[in-house]
Scaffold this motif. Structure first.
Motif, PDB file in Angstrom:
ATOM      1  N   ALA A 260       1.050  -1.155  -0.050  1.00 50.96           N
ATOM      2  CA  ALA A 260       0.189   0.247  -0.028  1.00 50.96           C
ATOM      3  C   ALA A 260       0.845   1.237  -0.145  1.00 50.96           C
ATOM      4  N   GLN A 261       0.306   2.391  -0.596  1.00 52.76           N
ATOM      5  CA  GLN A 261       1.150   3.508  -0.588  1.00 52.76           C
ATOM      6  C   GLN A 261       0.664   4.291   0.766  1.00 52.76           C
ATOM      7  N   ALA A 262       1.552   5.052   1.637  1.00 49.49           N
ATOM      8  CA  ALA A 262       1.688   5.595   2.643  1.00 49.49           C
ATOM      9  C   ALA A 262       0.065   6.421   2.760  1.00 49.49           C
ATOM     10  N   GLY A 263      -0.427   6.293   3.805  1.00 51.18           N
ATOM     11  CA  GLY A 263      -1.687   6.997   3.927  1.00 51.18           C
ATOM     12  C   GLY A 263      -2.902   6.611   3.194  1.00 51.18           C
ATOM     13  N   GLN A 264      -3.001   5.292   2.521  1.00 54.65           N
ATOM     14  CA  GLN A 264      -3.898   4.790   2.173  1.00 54.65           C
ATOM     15  C   GLN A 264      -4.832   3.900   3.170  1.00 54.65           C
TER      16      GLN A 264
ATOM     17  N   TYR B 247      -0.801   0.085   7.813  1.00 48.54           N
ATOM     18  CA  TYR B 247       0.557   0.339   8.494  1.00 48.54           C
ATOM     19  C   TYR B 247       1.190  -0.995   7.963  1.00 48.54           C
ATOM     20  N   ASP B 248       2.532  -0.821   8.124  1.00 40.30           N
ATOM     21  CA  ASP B 248       3.369  -2.052   7.960  1.00 40.30           C
ATOM     22  C   ASP B 248       2.949  -3.165   8.744  1.00 40.30           C
ATOM     23  N   GLY B 249       2.697  -4.195   8.204  1.00 39.37           N
ATOM     24  CA  GLY B 249       2.565  -5.338   8.901  1.00 39.37           C
ATOM     25  C   GLY B 249       1.222  -5.709   9.163  1.00 39.37           C
ATOM     26  N   LEU B 250       0.105  -4.951   8.700  1.00 44.52           N
ATOM     27  CA  LEU B 250      -1.131  -5.064   8.892  1.00 44.52           C
ATOM     28  C   LEU B 250      -1.779  -6.363   8.408  1.00 44.52           C
ATOM     29  N   VAL B 251      -2.573  -7.094   9.103  1.00 39.91           N
ATOM     30  CA  VAL B 251      -3.229  -8.477   8.705  1.00 39.91           C
ATOM     31  C   VAL B 251      -4.690  -8.352   8.787  1.00 39.91           C
ATOM     32  N   ALA B 252      -5.088  -8.535   7.630  1.00 33.30           N
ATOM     33  CA  ALA B 252      -6.671  -8.410   7.587  1.00 33.30           C
ATOM     34  C   ALA B 252      -7.322  -9.828   7.105  1.00 33.30           C
ATOM     35  N   ARG B 253      -8.433 -10.162   7.449  1.00 28.90           N
ATOM     36  CA  ARG B 253      -8.952 -11.246   7.095  1.00 28.90           C
ATOM     37  C   ARG B 253     -10.422 -10.998   6.666  1.00 28.90           C
ATOM     38  N   SER B 254     -10.974 -11.737   5.784  1.00 31.25           N
ATOM     39  CA  SER B 254     -12.517 -11.618   5.277  1.00 31.25           C
ATOM     40  C   SER B 254     -13.213 -12.412   6.297  1.00 31.25           C
ATOM     41  N   GLN B 255     -14.728 -12.083   6.462  1.00 29.52           N
ATOM     42  CA  GLN B 255     -15.460 -12.806   7.499  1.00 29.52           C
ATOM     43  C   GLN B 255     -16.447 -13.448   6.941  1.00 29.52           C
ATOM     44  N   ASN B 256     -17.217 -14.209   7.585  1.00 30.83           N
ATOM     45  CA  ASN B 256     -18.559 -14.808   7.334  1.00 30.83           C
ATOM     46  C   ASN B 256     -18.406 -15.415   5.826  1.00 30.83           C
ATOM     47  N   ALA B 257     -17.405 -16.080   5.418  1.00 35.12           N
ATOM     48  CA  ALA B 257     -17.066 -16.732   4.408  1.00 35.12           C
ATOM     49  C   ALA B 257     -16.603 -18.068   4.817  1.00 35.12           C
ATOM     50  N   TRP B 258     -17.290 -19.284   4.517  1.00 32.63           N
ATOM     51  CA  TRP B 258     -16.671 -20.551   4.756  1.00 32.63           C
ATOM     52  C   TRP B 258     -16.675 -21.441   3.369  1.00 32.63           C
TER      53      TRP B 258
END
Lengths: 87, 963
Positions: free
Chosen positions: B17-21, B79-90
């Protein structure tokens, strides 16, 4: 959150106070039993201004009587209850 | 935008990601179209908005205890190292088994849950497991949050909510007028709408002007909080603000909380909260690639992300055109501008016609996808259908001013027919709405309004907006023709069809519509969709929108983490810890601790691997056979003094106090005004006009409040003072057949007779000795100032051990008192018993004059028949009694009463029964002596045969505790 003007401490946040009951539901111990029960349980609950008893529990612990609009929450008047023993 | 980049992962895949996004901007930039599955139908969803109103793109951000579920991808900055996961999907976002819900959508219409709940009970039991797995949001983290949260208070003359053009102008003017200013902005940058427009103010780029203005406000002494959301507007002009010092899931700087909840008490509040764009309702309007027009502009201008290459803009107003220009300027192809208005005029439209196909009386009616993202837009233009091969549809159905805080403050709303929106009407507190939140449109007017609201003098802002804003006029945005599912509440999967269904099924009020369809009940509270549903309901009713009504705007404005509410009050700080003065002495004896309210009290002192039960029984027998000592410092104690001290005590206590002779004490009971027992204790006359009142540990605060109430409100003219001396005194009870000898030896004097008191010297400390018995043995309570208690305990303990005794704890005390039938507040006295119910009726003053007497005169209380009385119960077959068990004639019967306390026998039963004993409240118990019943505990799966008896198991004559 209401701002209550404690007569002893000045304006303080509502969370420092506890509501007790309306002034007209204070039972006197020499009231006849029927009168006392009516005082306790048959309340008027007016839409608008009412005299209420509060305590500055997390402050000076003094007892207060508020005249408060129960629709708008506007506090019309505050006075201290009990004997004026504070300096 | 600087050249810095941050690495993050989404569903395990790495991106940059670009900074600030925002996360949303970064996902769009990386071509991630599907970021979530919808709540009910599991439809693939992308990013629709650019701010906190985003309904669909909910993700879990962070790991372990830092994980924050249901975070809007539009409201987290990468931020550097952000971890995101989707939800409600299986099992995965791409292949979601639950999407079959979408195919079966006809089976899960509006009111599905409602109908299932109210249908035959078995139906819900069948569906529940399936539904719980299929529908839902992100799971709450299981681990404790490792970070700190903080609370702060602030006071200001002017609070400005929102750092868009109106808010900035107002805050700057107020600062320059010498006011104490707080400006809060939920975004990470100031500027609001300026961040997505190319307008210039006073010769500066809008975003630069915003930065400069913030600097000027700060230089003038104002406080500017970014990433701070005003979540609630309360009475007394108090506004709660949640400030994020770290992004969701981010490790905060050392020593810094992740969030801070501000309580800002304000002289005046200026609400510059902006407006939220409304989606259009048409078939498949939820497909990834269908976005709000201003959001598209926001991504293009602020984040440098063009969300599609071939775009269609569908609008009901002039503002949508600006998005067409922004897209075209960024190199995207604008296939058409679909304008639902029939007559198009004005300079903005004319300029657009020179660059794009502008179609009047045109609207999208359906969409198609390829590979789960938008591929075609099917539009109705006049009477004909046209298809566009578009991968982006930017829609604008008009604007909803953000009036949440205005409404929370008690203000009312006024319907503006031209804008087709509710605007802030009369304000009830010291507040005003400015800018787009007040229906403002033109930038120069908004700036002037903000400046004036902040108390600024005459000043004009030079605004250079090359496009011009066009007119605010818009077509009524009620959809006319749709195919498929046209969503209004995207988060809760509520479509126009569901609104219609609710209407057909008889739900007329907007509040019923909401509860039946779950409209606006998601974490976004329907910020985008409520107005369209409302318009549809009004249309069905044949009334104007204001007549259809609105649902309530409740705080918080955006979802708030529980940590922010808790602040520092977690773990050891969740409540105060009250330690006994003798804590160390108990610890040295190996005490097992029992929390009692905020106190920690010794429950027993097991020795050499003994179980707690065995230790307690040993301790209790020790008291019966020799001598024991127990710390009773937690008892409530009050000194009541003055000429009217006895009169005040007689108001609180139902027994006679006035005739108490000097140096004597009495057991007493205090009632509530309704006649029920509140507490019990002892009253002692220490001096002519000085009394000591003791009452239960658990009721200490209530009794302090009660005495203060009587003293200050009911009888303010009595000459008596009440001093709570619990914190000042410590106390040890000494009990057992050898107690008198031990004490006499220690004080070098005769001990007081039962229910008398005396002052004495013990180990060089002046103590007060009250001869009262709770255990049933000869006993003394020895009071001394708290700071001397260690000396007193030490001297007593040495003497007690020498006499063959020792310390005992709460469990032993409980065993002993059950044998004597002494009640405990909170067990036998449960707020529903009168003095007569527990055998104390004879103690009351017949003439009244105490709290509760009037209540006791009620006919239903005066007649003992049918009431539950205190009785004893003894197990017949040698078993232990289950505490809390119902007393029944047969299992499953309506209970006649219940076992309030169960205990083993300390002393042997004269009749030879060996099982447990207990106290119980039993209907008409006084006349059931000798009956056999079952103590039936369905929860423990235990049933014990018991015999009803008098509530005294030991020393019925009371010979042992007297001198």
């Amino acid at each position: 959150m209401m701002l209550i003007e404690c007569p002893h401490c000045g304006p303080r946040a509502q969370e420092e106070f506890t509501y007790e009951r309306t002034r007209d539901s204070v039972v006197q111990l020499d009231d006849a039993p029927e009168v006392a029960m009516a005082t306790l349980y048959a309340r008027t609950n007016p839409r608008g201004e009412e005299n209420e008893i509060w305590r500055h529990t997390l402050g000076c612990r003094g007892w207060l009587e508020l005249r408060r609009d129960r629709m708008s929450h506007a506090i019309v008047a505050v006075r201290a209850l009990g004997r004026a023993v504070l300096p | 935008m600087s050249g810095e980049t941050a690495r993050f992962t989404f569903d395990g895949k790495s991106y940059t990601a670009q900074a600030g996004q925002t996360l949303a901007a970064a996902l769009l930039a990386n071509g991630v179209a599907v970021v979530a599955r919808s709540f009910k139908y599991h439809r693939p969803r992308g990013i629709m908005a650019a701010g906190v109103e985003e309904p669909s793109a909910l993700v879990t951000v962070g790991e372990g205890g830092r994980a924050e579920p249901n975070t809007r991808a539009t409201d987290v900055f990468v931020y550097d190292g952000l971890v995101a996961r989707s939800q409600n999907a299986w099992p995965s976002l791409a292949f979601d088994v639950g999407a079959v819900n979408g195919l079966a959508a006809r089976l899960i219409p509006a009111g599905f849950y409602y109908k299932t709940f109210f249908g035959p009970p078995r139906r819900w039991m069948v569906y529940e497991r399936f539904i719980r797995k299929a529908a839902g949001l992100g799971p709450a983290p299981q681990e404790a949050d490792p970070d700190a949260f903080d609370h702060r208070a602030a006071f200001c003359d002017v609070l400005v909510v929102g750092a868009g053009p109106a808010g900035l102008a107002a805050a700057l003017a107020a600062t320059q007028a010498g006011q104490r200013v707080v400006l809060v902005e939920q975004d990470s940058l100031p500027g609001g709408a300026l961040l997505r427009e190319d307008a210039r103010i006073d010769g500066q780029d809008g975003a630069d002007w915003a930065q400069g203005t913030v600097a000027a406000i700060r230089a003038g002494g104002g406080r500017v909080l970014l990433r701070a959301t005003a979540t609630g507007y309360w009475d007394g002009n108090l506004v709660s603000v949640v400030e994020r010092l770290a992004e969701p899931g981010q490790v905060p700087a050392p020593g810094t909380p992740v969030q801070r909840l501000w309580k800002v008490r304000c002289g005046k509040v200026l609400l510059a909260t902006g407006a939220i764009e409304r989606p259009l309702a048409f078939g498949g309007n939820d497909r990834p690639g269908v976005m709000l027009a201003q959001a598209v502009r926001h991504y293009v201008r602020r984040h440098g992300v063009v969300p599609g290459r071939r775009a269609v803009v569908a609008t009901s107003n002039d503002d949508g055109y600006r998005t067409a220009f922004a897209l075209a300027d960024a190199g995207a192809q604008v296939l058409a501008v679909l304008d639902s208005r029939t007559v198009l005029a004005g300079p903005l439209v004319e300029r657009a016609r020179a660059r794009f196909a502008v179609l009047a009386d045109a609207r999208p009616i359906d969409t198609r996808v390829a590979g789960r993202r938008l591929s075609r837009v099917i539009a109705q233009v006049g009477g004909a259908e046209t298809t566009f091969a578009a991968d982006l549809l930017a829609m604008s159905g008009g604007f909803t001013p953000v009036v949440h805080l205005h409404k929370q403050a008690g203000g009312d709303l006024a319907w503006d027919a031209a804008a087709q929106a509710f605007l802030p009407g009369t304000a009830r507190q010291a507040q005003a709405s400015i800018g787009a939140a007040a229906g403002g449109h033109a930038l120069d007017a908004i700036l002037a309004q903000g400046w004036a609201a902040g108390g600024g003098g005459a000043r004009a802002f030079a605004v250079d907006d090359p496009l011009g804003l066009g007119t605010p006029a818009m077509a009524a945005a009620i959809p006319q023709a749709v195919r498929g599912k046209a969503f209004v509440d995207f988060q809760n999967d509520v479509s126009l069809g569901d609104v219609d269904l609710a209407w057909r099924e008889g739900y007329r009020s907007v509040e019923h519509l909401k509860r039946y369809t779950t409209l606006g009940m998601g974490t976004d509270q329907g910020k985008t969709g409520n107005m369209a549903a409302l318009a549809r309901l009004a249309q069905a009713q044949g009334v104007e929108i204001p007549q259809a009504g609105l649902t309530t705007f409740r705080p918080p404005y955006t979802p708030t983490t529980l940590g922010a509410f808790a602040g520092a009050a977690v773990g050891d700080h969740a409540g105060p810890v009250r330690r006994l003065r003798l804590h160390a002495a108990h610890e040295a004896l190996g005490a097992v601790w029992q929390p009692v309210g905020y106190w920690f009290r010794p429950r027993g002192y097991p020795r050499n691997g003994e179980s707690l039960g065995a230790a307690s029984l040993r301790e209790a027998r020790m008291v019966r056979e020799s001598v024991g000592m127990v710390d009773v410092s937690t008892l409530a104690t009050f000194e009541i003094a003055g000429p009217d001290a006895a009169a005040l005590l007689e108001m609180a206590c139902a027994t006679t106090i006035g005739r108490l002779a000097l140096g004597r004490g009495r057991y007493t009971v205090m009632l509530r005004e309704d006649g029920m027992v509140m507490d019990d204790g002892t009253a002692w006359r220490l001096e002519e006009q000085r009394y000591l009142l003791t009452s239960s540990t658990g009721g200490a605060d209530r009794m302090a409040q009660h005495l203060s109430w009587l003293r200050n409100v009911v009888a303010p003219d009595l000459k008596a003072s009440v001093v709570n001396v619990q914190e000042h005194l410590g106390a040890v009870a000494l009990a057992g057949p050898r107690a008198a000898a031990v004490l006499a030896e220690l004080i070098g004097a005769a001990v007081p007779a039962h229910m008398r008191c005396a002052r004495a010297m013990l180990a060089g400390i002046e103590v007060l000795v009250l001869a009262a018995s709770y255990s049933g043995e000869r006993a003394f309570e020895i009071y001394a100032p708290g700071h001397d208690m260690a000396v007193v305990w030490q001297a007593l303990h040495e003497a007690v051990v020498a006499a063959g005794g020792g310390a005992y704890g709460l469990d032993a005390m409980d065993h002993l008192r059950v044998e004597k039938g002494h009640v405990v507040i909170g067990a036998e006295v449960d707020g529903r018993v009168t003095p007569a119910d527990i055998g104390l009726g004879g103690m009351l003053r017949k003439q009244g004059g105490f709290v509760g007497w009037q209540g006791l005169q009620r006919p239903a209380l005066a007649d003992p028949a049918g009431r539950r009385h205190l009785v004893g119960v003894a197990a017949v077959d040698g078993q232990a009694l289950p505490e809390g068990a119902m007393l029944v004639a047969r299992e499953g019967d309506v209970p006649l009463g219940h076992v309030t306390t169960a205990s083993p026998r300390v002393a042997p039963d004269p009749e030879g029964l060996t099982g447990g004993i207990g106290l119980a409240l039993l209907t008409d118990g006084a006349s059931r002596q000798g009956e056999e019943l079952l103590a039936w505990s369905a929860t423990r799966g235990q049933t014990v045969r018991v015999r009803v008896c008098e509530p005294v198991f030991y020393d019925r004559e009371g010979a042992r505790y007297r001198d």
